[in-house]
Enzyme design. Structure first.
Site, mmCIF file in Angstrom:
data_model
loop_
_atom_site.group_PDB
_atom_site.id
_atom_site.type_symbol
_atom_site.label_atom_id
_atom_site.label_comp_id
_atom_site.label_asym_id
_atom_site.label_seq_id
_atom_site.Cartn_x
_atom_site.Cartn_y
_atom_site.Cartn_z
ATOM 1 C CG ASP A 92 47.012 -2.308 23.357
ATOM 2 O OD1 ASP A 92 46.629 -2.108 24.348
ATOM 3 O OD2 ASP A 92 47.106 -1.494 22.387
ATOM 4 C CG ASP A 272 43.971 -3.254 15.517
ATOM 5 O OD1 ASP A 272 44.294 -2.090 16.255
ATOM 6 O OD2 ASP A 272 44.478 -4.230 15.861
#
Length: 390
Positions: A92, A272
């Site tokens: 991320d 996720d």
């Protein structure tokens, strides 16, 4: 490098079956990606991740930047060499973690100023810095820096005007992320993130602008950030299938097994969530027939495994034969209850193995159903089974 091959679609929904080719291997979609915040998936050996079929895992840019730091990671050639994972990794951008710092950070057009939660140092994260960090990590999929639009601001629902301003800044940051990514000659794949809060018109505007940038893939962000479930489902029904059909679609931070099935039905390829690992550490296990609270007294003498149909190491032992098929090598609910009550480390470890296996096997069943043209039937059966209760 990224290649996405669309293999089949479901005529009764937006569900799709695909194959993602990245620098460190192929990923069959739809897929769930275990979260390895600090360079490890909590409570589970990498060998176990391979055995249960994990194809790609996540790393957290923000936390890895702070510890161990870029100099250490660079010395190992990136995150793959550091944590000895030879399959794809997605990182991320660090934006959500910085946003979560609340009063400890200040967001400007240039980026985010914040105090390190580790030692209090003053730090600055911009789209350019995020790209530089993720290039050092050498992750297969890199996420743009974005501003996560909260559902509420000071107890009030975020206004459309505020959500619009946040979304437009995320678009400007997407362009800066793309420019820096290209300047660095990063050979991996950059994903853009659709924002816009709970406002469908803003989501559509964000989506169109990002699609025009022709990025390798796209994510839906700003969901599962405190909004009611029906609001999340509304955005989930609106956005994914409107993204470019020939690019992978990633729903960030979601969610329950039911959420994953619904997300697939709406055209999502990648998911996720920390839920399977976090819930395992807190004694909540996912099973075919609903969630099980292993700390409850009713499990004290129960000889059954967590899920009689499960073939994970926790439920089926080394033989891999499920209880329902006559296997008796797995650990009992009574034993897992005992470990939890005694605070033994093995308890959360075995629970984590089960929960991750459940999620990964759920996605495997979905892929098989899509291949066979039976997704509608699987969707109905999963819903009925989960609603039945343990």
């Amino acid at each position: 490098m990224l290649q996405f091959d669309l293999l089949t679609t479901d005529p009764a929904s937006h569900a799709r079956r695909g194959r993602l080719t990245l620098r460190h291997g192929q990923v069959q979609t739809p897929i769930f990606m275990p979260v390895g915040t600090h360079g490890s998936v909590k409570g589970v050996l990498p060998r176990s991740l391979h055995e249960m079929g994990a194809q790609i895992i996540l790393g957290n840019t923000f936390h890895l930047w702070l510890r161990p730091g870029l100099a250490v990671l660079q010395g190992f050639g990136g995150l793959h060499g550091f944590e000895k994972w030879n399959k794809p990794i997605l990182t991320d951008s660090g934006g959500f973690q910085v946003w979560s710092l609340g009063a400890l950070r200040t967001i400007t057009e240039e980026g985010v100023h914040f105090a390190s939660p580790v030692n209090g140092d003053k730090l600055f994260l911009s789209p350019e810095v995020s790209m530089q960090i993720q290039t050092t990590l050498d992750s297969d999929i890199v996420m743009q820096l974005d501003e996560c639009t909260p559902y509420e601001t000071r107890g009030q629902r975020t206004t459309e005007r505020a959500a619009c301003q946040s979304m437009q800044m995320s678009l400007r940051w997407a362009k800066r992320s793309q420019d820096e990514f290209q300047r660095l000659n990063n050979p991996n794949a950059l994903f853009g993130i659709v924002q816009g809060g709970m406002y469908e018109n803003l989501r559509a505007e964000s989506l169109a602008a990002l699609a025009a940038m022709d990025l390798p893939g796209y994510a839906i962000g700003g969901v599962s950030v405190g909004e009611p479930k029906d609001e999340m489902l509304r955005i989930m029904a609106h956005t994914p299938h409107r993204l470019p059909a020939h690019k992978p679609r990633y729903l960030m931070g979601v969610g329950t097994p039911e959420d994953l099935v619904e997300g697939v039905a709406q055209g999502v390829d990648m998911f996720d969530c920390v839920m399977p690992t976090r819930n395992a550490r807190n004694g909540t296990l996912f099973t075919r027939f609903g969630d099980l609270k292993i700390r409850n007294a009713r499990h004290k003498t129960d000889p059954q495994p967590l899920d009689g149909s499960c073939t994970c190491y926790t439920c089926a032992g080394p033989s891999g034969v499920a209880w329902d098929q006559g296997g008796r090598d797995g650990f009992s609910r009574a034993y897992l209850h005992h470990l939890e009550r005694c605070g033994e480390m093995l308890g959360p470890m075995l629970s984590t193995v089960h929960n991750l296996h459940y999620y990964l096997n759920l996605m495997r069943e979905i892929r098989q159903a899509l291949d066979a043209g039976e997704f509608t039937q699987l969707r109905a059966r999963l819903k009925a089974d989960r609603a039945r209760g343990v």
